[in-house]
Design a protein around this motif. Structure first.
Motif, mmCIF file in Angstrom:
data_model
loop_
_atom_site.group_PDB
_atom_site.id
_atom_site.type_symbol
_atom_site.label_atom_id
_atom_site.label_comp_id
_atom_site.label_asym_id
_atom_site.label_seq_id
_atom_site.Cartn_x
_atom_site.Cartn_y
_atom_site.Cartn_z
ATOM 1 N N HIS A 234 0.809 -1.224 0.000
ATOM 2 C CA HIS A 234 0.000 0.000 0.000
ATOM 3 C C HIS A 234 0.842 1.275 0.000
ATOM 4 O O HIS A 234 0.483 2.253 0.660
ATOM 5 C CB HIS A 234 -0.970 -0.024 1.186
ATOM 6 N N ASP A 237 -0.901 4.798 -0.592
ATOM 7 C CA ASP A 237 -2.357 4.673 -0.503
ATOM 8 C C ASP A 237 -2.905 5.398 0.727
ATOM 9 O O ASP A 237 -2.224 5.559 1.743
ATOM 10 C CB ASP A 237 -2.768 3.202 -0.399
ATOM 11 N N GLY A 239 -5.229 5.296 3.972
ATOM 12 C CA GLY A 239 -5.637 4.209 4.856
ATOM 13 C C GLY A 239 -5.872 4.701 6.264
ATOM 14 O O GLY A 239 -5.608 5.861 6.605
ATOM 15 N N GLU A 286 -4.115 13.261 -1.195
ATOM 16 C CA GLU A 286 -3.836 11.903 -1.661
ATOM 17 C C GLU A 286 -2.906 11.189 -0.671
ATOM 18 O O GLU A 286 -1.963 11.779 -0.157
ATOM 19 C CB GLU A 286 -3.157 11.941 -3.037
ATOM 20 N N GLY A 287 -3.172 9.915 -0.424
ATOM 21 C CA GLY A 287 -2.231 9.061 0.290
ATOM 22 C C GLY A 287 -1.996 9.374 1.747
ATOM 23 O O GLY A 287 -0.946 9.053 2.303
ATOM 24 N N ASP A 304 -11.993 5.858 -1.434
ATOM 25 C CA ASP A 304 -10.753 5.230 -1.897
ATOM 26 C C ASP A 304 -9.786 4.901 -0.769
ATOM 27 O O ASP A 304 -8.566 4.931 -0.950
ATOM 28 C CB ASP A 304 -10.069 6.128 -2.940
ATOM 29 N N ARG A 306 -7.759 2.432 0.922
ATOM 30 C CA ARG A 306 -7.294 1.152 0.394
ATOM 31 C C ARG A 306 -6.950 0.139 1.485
ATOM 32 O O ARG A 306 -6.820 -1.041 1.209
ATOM 33 C CB ARG A 306 -6.069 1.355 -0.522
ATOM 34 N N ALA A 334 -9.224 -3.890 -1.524
ATOM 35 C CA ALA A 334 -8.784 -3.227 -0.299
ATOM 36 C C ALA A 334 -8.371 -4.293 0.716
ATOM 37 O O ALA A 334 -8.683 -5.472 0.560
ATOM 38 C CB ALA A 334 -9.892 -2.349 0.271
ATOM 39 N N ARG A 522 4.095 0.840 -7.379
ATOM 40 C CA ARG A 522 3.683 2.075 -6.712
ATOM 41 C C ARG A 522 2.393 2.633 -7.321
ATOM 42 O O ARG A 522 1.544 3.173 -6.629
ATOM 43 C CB ARG A 522 4.807 3.117 -6.815
ATOM 44 N N SER A 524 -1.111 2.588 -8.253
ATOM 45 C CA SER A 524 -2.170 1.748 -7.693
ATOM 46 C C SER A 524 -3.246 1.379 -8.703
ATOM 47 O O SER A 524 -4.135 0.604 -8.397
ATOM 48 C CB SER A 524 -2.825 2.470 -6.504
ATOM 49 N N SER A 525 -3.207 1.942 -9.881
ATOM 50 C CA SER A 525 -4.232 1.586 -10.861
ATOM 51 C C SER A 525 -3.890 0.235 -11.488
ATOM 52 O O SER A 525 -2.780 -0.264 -11.386
ATOM 53 C CB SER A 525 -4.310 2.647 -11.955
ATOM 54 N N ASP A 560 -12.974 7.300 -8.268
ATOM 55 C CA ASP A 560 -11.917 6.638 -9.040
ATOM 56 C C ASP A 560 -12.507 5.723 -10.108
ATOM 57 O O ASP A 560 -12.000 5.656 -11.232
ATOM 58 C CB ASP A 560 -11.023 5.801 -8.109
#
Length: 603
Positions: A234, A237, A239, A286-287, A304, A306, A334, A522, A524-525, A560
């Motif tokens: 992750h 990501d 979280g 993000e992240g 989103d 994850r 996830a 890295r 994530s898509s 997403d």
């Protein structure tokens, strides 16, 4: 008169397609929406991410008047209202963040019939002033979100919810829909009783969240184990990491930041402005990894997330299910990961015994903790055990640690008898550390002072290392062969299930397994082609730019899943863009040109 008004309003499917941008309802949504739209009461049990909000938002738009939504958290109200306004829906909230003038304006709009949805907290809703306000407006329906909060036997009891039965008394002709993602049979019965929903139709959907991978590991060095998970699966990501204490939250967040992970603390001990700022960063950047106590999370609408990680054992399966349910609300893969140890069990058991609850409530809490421990020590499919708690039975899932990496089982029945004998010979009062010292023949001061070097169990377990003994004691607790004595010192005593194990009538097996990780790129898509990855990144940048301009989270613009569909289908005009899931009429008007330009620029 009302029938004529209803017939002039758009049908639920039209609202779904043109306002929300989805082609079809999912699962029970069709039946729920139709039932409530026609004026019926409902109790809806649907997992987080299953589309509960649509079950009252669409009837709200299909019925005359304004829907009043009872929501327990300010953050949830803000998120929901932001998202609805993006869709062109007239929505507002009444809570403590508004000034007196702003509150008056919202109240006036409500009375004038200018709102389609109004969100309010339960403690505000039952006040005389708000009840008076309700009498002056046309109400489409009442939606009671997070309805499990009404249950005193549940995991998140909130006394202000008890007053909501007044809605049935004061507004008998207005449909009411109560919704929750976590309620066992007893909690469901209490929701029905306390909210006067005896005549409501119950819609109980599957609790399964197939996109979530459940993993539970033995706690060794929990922070290092967590870091390994983040680095390998992750990286970058968003979280949530749950800890039991405020101190541990602060220390873990600082430790992660030292390792260049964008981590923020969240707990009730922080001042309100800091909590609000951290929550906003989590929702909009993000992240970000939020390290938190259970004070954080209910109603968080970020799709989103994850992963959800637990560094301490939750108090119940309801808590665990609700907290892990905050991962993967968008339906994408996830992870729900937890590290737990024997000390977690003893600590929570002690908290129950020393709490101020009555005997019946303590018995309920012990039962819930036993079930949680049973899930942790399960050697077969985790999802079967998890869903089985809520009365749902499935085949092995193939997407939990026990299915993906089956543990090897070793018969430790003889060692278990030694462990139980040691508890008995030392007086049913000592903690695991001392018991293991006795079994392994450690002649330290405590062993000598209690003369436990003279017992028949002293030194009979020298051939087994300390971690294995601790694992055996964990299994014995999970089986009910041991119980926490409740003396405040973490002592263990024999339980009802000890006798058959001591007699050799019930075997005990120990699980042996190493942790396995999926090393992930890295990015994530799921896109493999360079041009797809570039377009995916460009669409995300455009979304962030538009969100920052409006001061809303990026996912409020488009989820997403919607951007990924744009990458796959590459719409060339508004007609093709309108066919993308999640693009309703209002968003098509507002954003189609921006995103079409990005797609055209990259061919």
């Amino acid at each position: 008169m009302q029938a004529a008004a209803m017939s002039a309003r758009p049908a639920p499917l039209e609202i779904l397609q043109h306002v929300f941008g989805y082609r079809d309802f999912r699962g029970m949504q069709t039946d729920i929406v139709q039932h409530v739209t026609e004026g019926g009461d409902a109790l809806v049990l649907m997992p987080t991410g299953g589309g509960k909000s649509l079950c009252y938002q669409i009837p709200a738009l299909a019925r005359p008047g304004c829907a009043v939504v009872v929501s327990p958290l300010i953050a949830l109200m803000q998120d929901q209202v932001d998202a609805l306004r993006q869709l062109g829906v007239s929505a507002a909230f009444l809570n403590s963040t508004l000034s007196q003038e702003e509150s008056r304006e919202v109240a006036q709009a409500f009375v004038n019939g200018d709102l389609q949805l109004l969100y309010a907290a339960p403690e505000r809703l039952v006040t005389p002033s708000f009840m008076s306000l309700l009498q002056q407006a046309q109400i489409a329906l009442f939606a009671i979100d997070e309805a499990h909060c009404v249950s005193q036997w549940g995991h998140d009891f909130r006394p202000e919810y008890l007053g909501l039965s007044v809605l049935a008394e004061q507004f008998p002709g207005v449909p009411r829909i109560a919704l929750t993602a976590t309620a066992d049979h007893a909690t469901r019965e209490e929701i029905v009783t306390r909210l006067a929903l005896q005549n409501a139709r119950q819609f109980i959907t599957s609790f399964d969240r197939p996109n979530i991978t459940y993993t539970i590991v033995e706690k060794k060095n929990a922070r290092d184990q967590l870091l390994t998970l983040l680095r390998r699966e992750h990286e970058g990501d968003a979280g949530i990491v749950y800890c039991l204490s405020r101190k541990k939250v602060e220390e873990t967040a600082a430790w992660l930041r030292e390792r260049e992970i964008k981590a923020l603390p969240y707990h009730a001990g922080l001042d309100a402005s800091t909590r609000a700022r951290h929550q906003q960063l989590f929702l909009r950047e993000e992240g970000v990894v939020m390290v938190a106590t259970i004070a954080f999370g209910m109603g968080i609408d970020k799709p989103d997330v994850r992963f959800v990680a637990h560094l301490d054992l939750p108090k119940s399966i309801e808590n665990y299910y609700q907290e892990t349910g905050r991962a993967g609300r968008d339906g994408q893969p996830a992870t729900a990961w937890m590290a737990y140890g024997l000390n977690d069990v003893v600590l929570l058991a002690e908290m129950i015994e020393q709490g101020n609850s009555g005997d019946i409530q303590k018995q309920v809490e012990r039962r819930k903790l036993d079930a949680m421990l049973g899930l942790c020590e399960a050697t077969d499919c985790r999802r079967q055990a998890l869903l089985g708690y809520f009365g749902e039975h499935i085949a092995p899932c193939g997407n939990c640690d026990n299915c993906l990496n089956p543990p090897q089982l070793t018969d430790v029945s003889e060692s278990a008898r030694k462990a139980l004998s040691c508890v008995f010979r030392t007086g049913n009062r000592f903690g695991v550390g001392h018991l293991v010292d006795v079994l392994r023949g450690k002649l330290n001061d405590k062993v000598k002072s209690w003369q436990h070097d003279k017992t028949s169990t002293f030194g009979i377990g020298q051939d087994i290392d300390e971690p294995t003994w601790r694992a055996i004691y964990r299994q014995l607790l999970a089986k009910g062969a041991l119980q926490v004595s409740g003396d405040g010192h973490g002592g263990l005593a024999l339980g009802d299930a000890a006798r058959p194990i001591l007699r050799g009538e019930a075997p005990l097996y120990l699980r042996a397994r190493t942790e396995k990780f999926k090393v992930r790129e890295r990015d994530s898509s799921e896109f493999l082609e360079p041009e797809d990855k570039q377009l995916w990144a460009a669409l995300r940048r455009k979304r962030k730019e538009l969100a920052d301009t409006q001061n809303v989270p990026a996912y409020v613009i488009f989820a997403d899943a919607t951007l990924k569909e744009m990458v796959r289908l590459r719409p060339a005009d508004r007609y093709e863009m309108a066919r993308i899931s999640g693009v309703g009429d209002r968003k098509l008007e507002k954003y189609a040109d921006d995103f079409l330009a990005v797609i055209a620029e990259r061919g």
